[in-house]
Design a protein around this motif. Structure first.
Motif, mmCIF file in Angstrom:
data_model
loop_
_atom_site.group_PDB
_atom_site.id
_atom_site.type_symbol
_atom_site.label_atom_id
_atom_site.label_comp_id
_atom_site.label_asym_id
_atom_site.label_seq_id
_atom_site.Cartn_x
_atom_site.Cartn_y
_atom_site.Cartn_z
ATOM 1 N N HIS A 76 25.718 45.655 40.573
ATOM 2 C CA HIS A 76 25.981 45.476 42.003
ATOM 3 C C HIS A 76 27.380 45.899 42.424
ATOM 4 O O HIS A 76 27.639 46.078 43.611
ATOM 5 C CB HIS A 76 25.785 44.013 42.398
ATOM 6 N N ILE A 77 28.292 46.023 41.453
ATOM 7 C CA ILE A 77 29.683 46.362 41.786
ATOM 8 C C ILE A 77 30.215 47.436 40.846
ATOM 9 O O ILE A 77 29.632 47.697 39.783
ATOM 10 C CB ILE A 77 30.593 45.123 41.733
ATOM 11 N N ASN A 78 31.323 48.039 41.247
ATOM 12 C CA ASN A 78 32.064 48.971 40.412
ATOM 13 C C ASN A 78 33.530 48.536 40.389
ATOM 14 O O ASN A 78 33.983 47.815 41.282
ATOM 15 C CB ASN A 78 31.966 50.398 40.941
ATOM 16 N N LEU A 131 31.843 47.274 46.121
ATOM 17 C CA LEU A 131 30.384 47.247 46.115
ATOM 18 C C LEU A 131 29.866 48.639 45.808
ATOM 19 O O LEU A 131 30.635 49.608 45.747
ATOM 20 C CB LEU A 131 29.875 46.765 47.469
ATOM 21 N N SER A 132 28.562 48.765 45.645
ATOM 22 C CA SER A 132 27.978 50.067 45.319
ATOM 23 C C SER A 132 28.198 51.096 46.415
ATOM 24 O O SER A 132 28.165 52.302 46.159
ATOM 25 C CB SER A 132 26.479 49.922 45.027
ATOM 26 N N ASP A 133 28.463 50.630 47.660
ATOM 27 C CA ASP A 133 28.728 51.559 48.760
ATOM 28 C C ASP A 133 30.220 51.835 48.930
ATOM 29 O O ASP A 133 30.647 52.363 49.950
ATOM 30 C CB ASP A 133 28.147 51.022 50.068
ATOM 31 N N ALA A 134 31.025 51.460 47.925
ATOM 32 C CA ALA A 134 32.471 51.695 47.871
ATOM 33 C C ALA A 134 33.284 50.731 48.739
ATOM 34 O O ALA A 134 34.499 50.895 48.876
ATOM 35 C CB ALA A 134 32.811 53.139 48.251
ATOM 36 N N THR A 135 32.661 49.697 49.292
ATOM 37 C CA THR A 135 33.395 48.698 50.059
ATOM 38 C C THR A 135 34.260 47.866 49.123
ATOM 39 O O THR A 135 33.739 47.225 48.197
ATOM 40 C CB THR A 135 32.434 47.758 50.811
ATOM 41 N N PRO A 136 35.581 47.847 49.322
ATOM 42 C CA PRO A 136 36.448 47.056 48.438
ATOM 43 C C PRO A 136 36.298 45.561 48.705
ATOM 44 O O PRO A 136 36.298 45.128 49.860
ATOM 45 C CB PRO A 136 37.852 47.547 48.792
ATOM 46 N N ILE A 137 36.191 44.762 47.616
ATOM 47 C CA ILE A 137 36.009 43.315 47.801
ATOM 48 C C ILE A 137 36.939 42.468 46.935
ATOM 49 O O ILE A 137 37.020 41.255 47.135
ATOM 50 C CB ILE A 137 34.554 42.891 47.525
ATOM 51 N N GLU A 162 33.531 36.611 52.583
ATOM 52 C CA GLU A 162 32.082 36.683 52.746
ATOM 53 C C GLU A 162 31.359 37.072 51.461
ATOM 54 O O GLU A 162 30.144 36.871 51.332
ATOM 55 C CB GLU A 162 31.727 37.694 53.844
ATOM 56 N N HIS A 163 32.099 37.603 50.477
ATOM 57 C CA HIS A 163 31.486 38.027 49.219
ATOM 58 C C HIS A 163 31.762 37.062 48.074
ATOM 59 O O HIS A 163 31.397 37.347 46.926
ATOM 60 C CB HIS A 163 31.958 39.425 48.851
ATOM 61 N N ARG A 164 32.391 35.920 48.367
ATOM 62 C CA ARG A 164 32.625 34.915 47.328
ATOM 63 C C ARG A 164 31.361 34.096 47.107
ATOM 64 O O ARG A 164 30.584 33.872 48.028
ATOM 65 C CB ARG A 164 33.788 33.999 47.740
ATOM 66 N N GLY A 165 31.188 33.653 45.864
ATOM 67 C CA GLY A 165 30.041 32.816 45.543
ATOM 68 C C GLY A 165 28.731 33.559 45.423
ATOM 69 O O GLY A 165 27.657 32.949 45.439
ATOM 70 N N LYS A 166 28.775 34.885 45.260
ATOM 71 C CA LYS A 166 27.554 35.685 45.170
ATOM 72 C C LYS A 166 27.343 36.294 43.781
ATOM 73 O O LYS A 166 26.450 37.120 43.602
ATOM 74 C CB LYS A 166 27.582 36.794 46.229
ATOM 75 N N GLY A 167 28.180 35.920 42.838
ATOM 76 C CA GLY A 167 28.025 36.435 41.479
ATOM 77 C C GLY A 167 28.823 37.689 41.185
ATOM 78 O O GLY A 167 28.805 38.184 40.050
ATOM 79 N N TYR A 168 29.546 38.214 42.178
ATOM 80 C CA TYR A 168 30.307 39.450 41.954
ATOM 81 C C TYR A 168 31.469 39.224 40.989
ATOM 82 O O TYR A 168 31.805 40.111 40.188
ATOM 83 C CB TYR A 168 30.836 39.999 43.277
ATOM 84 N N ALA A 169 32.102 38.037 41.061
ATOM 85 C CA ALA A 169 33.228 37.751 40.168
ATOM 86 C C ALA A 169 32.777 37.756 38.712
ATOM 87 O O ALA A 169 33.460 38.285 37.836
ATOM 88 C CB ALA A 169 33.860 36.412 40.532
ATOM 89 N N LYS A 170 31.613 37.174 38.447
ATOM 90 C CA LYS A 170 31.102 37.131 37.077
ATOM 91 C C LYS A 170 30.783 38.529 36.562
ATOM 92 O O LYS A 170 31.146 38.882 35.434
ATOM 93 C CB LYS A 170 29.850 36.255 37.014
ATOM 94 N N GLU A 171 30.129 39.330 37.395
ATOM 95 C CA GLU A 171 29.780 40.690 36.974
ATOM 96 C C GLU A 171 31.029 41.523 36.734
ATOM 97 O O GLU A 171 31.123 42.263 35.742
ATOM 98 C CB GLU A 171 28.895 41.349 38.035
ATOM 99 N N ALA A 172 32.009 41.386 37.626
ATOM 100 C CA ALA A 172 33.247 42.151 37.483
ATOM 101 C C ALA A 172 34.018 41.709 36.237
ATOM 102 O O ALA A 172 34.580 42.543 35.513
ATOM 103 C CB ALA A 172 34.111 41.976 38.729
ATOM 104 N N THR A 173 34.031 40.408 35.991
ATOM 105 C CA THR A 173 34.765 39.895 34.830
ATOM 106 C C THR A 173 34.138 40.380 33.527
ATOM 107 O O THR A 173 34.842 40.737 32.572
ATOM 108 C CB THR A 173 34.810 38.360 34.858
ATOM 109 N N LYS A 174 32.813 40.399 33.453
ATOM 110 C CA LYS A 174 32.145 40.896 32.254
ATOM 111 C C LYS A 174 32.503 42.358 31.994
ATOM 112 O O LYS A 174 32.779 42.745 30.854
ATOM 113 C CB LYS A 174 30.633 40.730 32.395
#
Length: 236
Positions: A76-78, A131-137, A162-174
């Protein structure tokens, strides 16, 4: 880690979590009976929840991949390498936020710093989460990267509320852990989290970090002292 050390670390974790619970529930004017009900509810949940041996899985997963190249790609993220000319303003906005400022303040040596100092220090490696659409978060970081000792302090921040608590931190950390192990050759990753940030402590434990100790009254923020919880991940 022997049994005594494991018990000590567990005791430190419980102490930190308990202090956080007391601080939060005091806002709701909990009485003694309320705490008994809470304790019973926690016991019921722990007995009904299956054991999740996450630390071994985290290490096995990290050891299974070859070197990564920027941008690091997830589902979901890059994560791309931070570019001062294009990414500075958005990062500055995030770090002025009530949550974002901890990215700068919760350093292991508890000294205030600035974004300029952070990105211009050659020992620091900063990535921009998009995000996958290049939106910085948000941001990922390795601070004080030590090529001789093969260790670094890890940081993470989802800057857009608005992007907190959606699992992005976990994916990015991995992704960031895998980059640190396979590209930087890290054998020890560590981080410091504020005592009352239970969500962050839980996420870190899920990814294989273990509590190593508590730095008591380590940070003085808004006329209040905070303990820092030190956590580490050892790469076998």
């Amino acid at each position: 880690m022997n049994d005594f050390e494991m018990k000590l670390m567990n005791d430190l974790t419980i102490e930190t979590i308990t202090k956080s619970i007391i601080e939060e529930t005091s806002k709701w004017e909990f009485k003694t009976g309320d705490y008994i009900t809470l304790a019973n509810a926690l016991l019921d949940l722990s007995l009904n929840k299956p054991r999740n041996i996450v630390n071994h899985h985290a290490t096995e997963d990290n050891n299974s991949l070859a070197a990564l190249n920027f941008p690091l790609s997830g589902e979901h993220i890059n994560i791309k390498k931070f570019n001062k000319s294009t990414d500075f303003d958005i990062a500055k906005k995030w770090l002025d936020d009530e949550i974002g400022r901890w990215f700068l303040l919760s350093r292991s040596y508890s000294r205030d710093t600035t974004l300029v100092e952070l990105i211009e220090d050659e020992r620091n490696i900063i990535g921009l989460i998009t995000l996958s659409d290049a939106t910085p978060i948000g941001l990922m970081g390795y601070l004080d990267y030590d090529t001789n000792q093969h260790k670094a302090e890890m940081r993470k921040l989802i800057g857009e509320e608005e992007h907190r608590g959606k699992g992005y931190a976990k994916e990015a950390t991995k992704l960031w852990i895998k980059y640190g192990i396979h590209n930087l050759g890290l054998k020890k990753l560590f981080l410091n989290t504020i005592e009352n940030n239970i969500r962050n402590v839980t996420l870190n434990k899920e990814l294989g970090f273990q509590v190593e100790g508590i730095l008591r009254k380590e940070c003085f923020i808004d006329n209040k002292y905070y303990d820092l919880l030190r956590m580490g991940l050892i790469v076998e």
